[in-house]
Design a protein around this motif. Structure first.
Motif, mmCIF file in Angstrom:
data_model
loop_
_atom_site.group_PDB
_atom_site.id
_atom_site.type_symbol
_atom_site.label_atom_id
_atom_site.label_comp_id
_atom_site.label_asym_id
_atom_site.label_seq_id
_atom_site.Cartn_x
_atom_site.Cartn_y
_atom_site.Cartn_z
ATOM 1 N N ALA A 1 57.128 55.061 50.010
ATOM 2 C CA ALA A 1 55.772 55.326 49.519
ATOM 3 C C ALA A 1 55.459 56.814 49.553
ATOM 4 C CB ALA A 1 54.760 54.545 50.359
ATOM 5 N N VAL A 2 55.900 57.494 50.612
ATOM 6 C CA VAL A 2 55.701 58.943 50.694
ATOM 7 C C VAL A 2 56.431 59.629 49.543
ATOM 8 C CG1 VAL A 2 56.169 61.020 52.052
ATOM 9 C CG2 VAL A 2 55.343 58.956 53.183
ATOM 10 N N ASN A 3 57.664 59.225 49.314
ATOM 11 C CA ASN A 3 58.453 59.835 48.245
ATOM 12 C C ASN A 3 57.889 59.528 46.858
ATOM 13 O OD1 ASN A 3 60.395 61.197 49.792
ATOM 14 N ND2 ASN A 3 61.585 59.318 50.081
ATOM 15 N N ALA A 4 57.103 58.452 46.780
ATOM 16 C CA ALA A 4 56.464 58.112 45.506
ATOM 17 C C ALA A 4 55.188 58.916 45.279
ATOM 18 C CB ALA A 4 56.153 56.621 45.460
ATOM 19 N N GLY A 5 54.820 59.741 46.259
ATOM 20 C CA GLY A 5 53.676 60.628 46.100
ATOM 21 C C GLY A 5 52.419 60.216 46.835
ATOM 22 N N MET A 6 52.487 59.129 47.613
ATOM 23 C CA MET A 6 51.308 58.688 48.352
ATOM 24 C C MET A 6 51.106 59.517 49.604
ATOM 25 S SD MET A 6 51.581 54.512 48.073
ATOM 26 C CE MET A 6 49.998 54.277 48.911
ATOM 27 N N SER A 7 49.863 59.782 49.959
ATOM 28 C CA SER A 7 49.562 60.449 51.224
ATOM 29 C C SER A 7 49.648 59.431 52.352
ATOM 30 C CB SER A 7 48.164 61.048 51.190
ATOM 31 O OG SER A 7 47.181 60.008 51.181
ATOM 32 N N VAL A 8 49.747 59.924 53.584
ATOM 33 C CA VAL A 8 49.795 59.008 54.731
ATOM 34 C C VAL A 8 48.523 58.164 54.789
ATOM 35 C CG1 VAL A 8 49.863 58.844 57.250
ATOM 36 C CG2 VAL A 8 51.368 60.451 56.070
ATOM 37 N N LYS A 9 47.385 58.770 54.510
ATOM 38 C CA LYS A 9 46.125 58.027 54.549
ATOM 39 C C LYS A 9 46.107 56.933 53.488
ATOM 40 C CE LYS A 9 41.141 58.721 54.954
ATOM 41 N NZ LYS A 9 40.046 59.726 54.955
#
Length: 282
Positions: A34-42
């Motif tokens: 998910a991070v690599n897909a561009g999502m922020s941690v929040k």
């Protein structure tokens, strides 16, 4: 793309606070994807806190209001009835004072009334704890608790490569961690995980046939005479690590019989009296 160490730490913090668990390789893979897909941690936190794994810990039926009761008594156990009280109870435990926990509950309820999502609250909780110094008079111990949980969870995920998606098993990994748990070395962390996840012992009652035992076990004899027979080689009954006991009751004698096959039988016993044996005791 490599995920930064700071983000990785935040993901472990999230799982510890939201699920009281290590993520294991399965969930950590989903988080880093998910991070690599561009999502922020929040953003990730807000998505994951709608999943069944989260609602199994914090059901949607939990109130976000303090207008009734914060807790109820079920079978002499105090059960938090609002999201805020349950979250604080799970995250903080005994690591902060009752006054500090009450203030935390009030702050969370205020945030929810202001329109924050549960994910927003979770994100803010682990972010705030991460920013606290270990010697902070109010929240230092809770901050240390979370840091220790992260250390154990990261070792279990990255070194031991634990891949289960079963939440109860992942919760067990950090279930015994406290703010004083030793996580200073890999060996210390390994010991924490081993103690927390080892299988429960079983209790066996001897039968008239052959009985095979393995694990952290208890052997109970029958009311009649019980026999543990050795094989055709040297035979040993030995305790392992920990507090090992061989318990006998009744008015009879305890007898260990050798097969007289030319090999010895060694029984290692501590604190056992009234023994009649044809072998030797060490």
């Amino acid at each position: 793309m490599a995920v930064s160490s700071e983000t990785i730490t935040q993901l472990y913090q999230f799982f510890a606070i939201a699920f009281d668990a290590a993520p294991g390789t399965t969930y950590m893979g989903q988080l880093t994807d998910a991070v690599n897909a561009g999502m922020s941690v929040k953003d990730i936190v807000n998505v994951f806190t709608t999943k069944s794994q989260f609602t199994s810990v914090y059901p949607t039926t939990l109130s976000t209001s303090d207008e009734f009761f914060d807790t109820i008594l079920i079978s002499d156990v105090i059960v938090p009835t609002t999201f805020a009280t349950r979250l604080v109870a799970n995250v903080v435990g005994a690591s902060a004072s009752n006054a500090a926990k009450a203030e935390a509950v009030a702050n969370i309820q205020s945030a929810l009334h202001a329109g924050w999502s549960r994910g927003d609250v979770i994100f803010q909780v682990f972010s705030n704890l991460a920013a606290k110094a270990a010697d902070d008079a109010t929240w230092g111990a809770t901050s240390k608790l979370m840091a220790n949980q992260v250390a154990v969870a990261q070792y279990a995920t990255e070194v031991k490569q634990i891949s289960t998606a079963n939440l109860a098993d992942l919760q067990a990994i950090i279930s015994t961690v406290t703010d004083t748990t030793d996580v200073s070395t890999p060996a210390a962390i390994e010991a924490v995980i081993t103690a927390a996840t080892r299988p429960a012992g079983q209790t066996f009652t001897l039968t008239t046939g052959s009985d095979a035992l393995a694990g952290y076990d208890t052997i109970n004899g029958l009311a009649s005479n019980d026999t543990i027979d050795g094989g055709t080689d040297d035979d040993y009954i030995e305790g392992g690590r920990g507090a090992d006991q061989m318990n006998f009751s009744g008015d009879g004698y305890v007898s260990f019989n050798d097969r007289n096959d030319g090999y010895g039988t060694v029984i290692k016993l501590t604190g056992v009296t009234n023994i009649a044996t044809a072998c030797h005791q060490s």
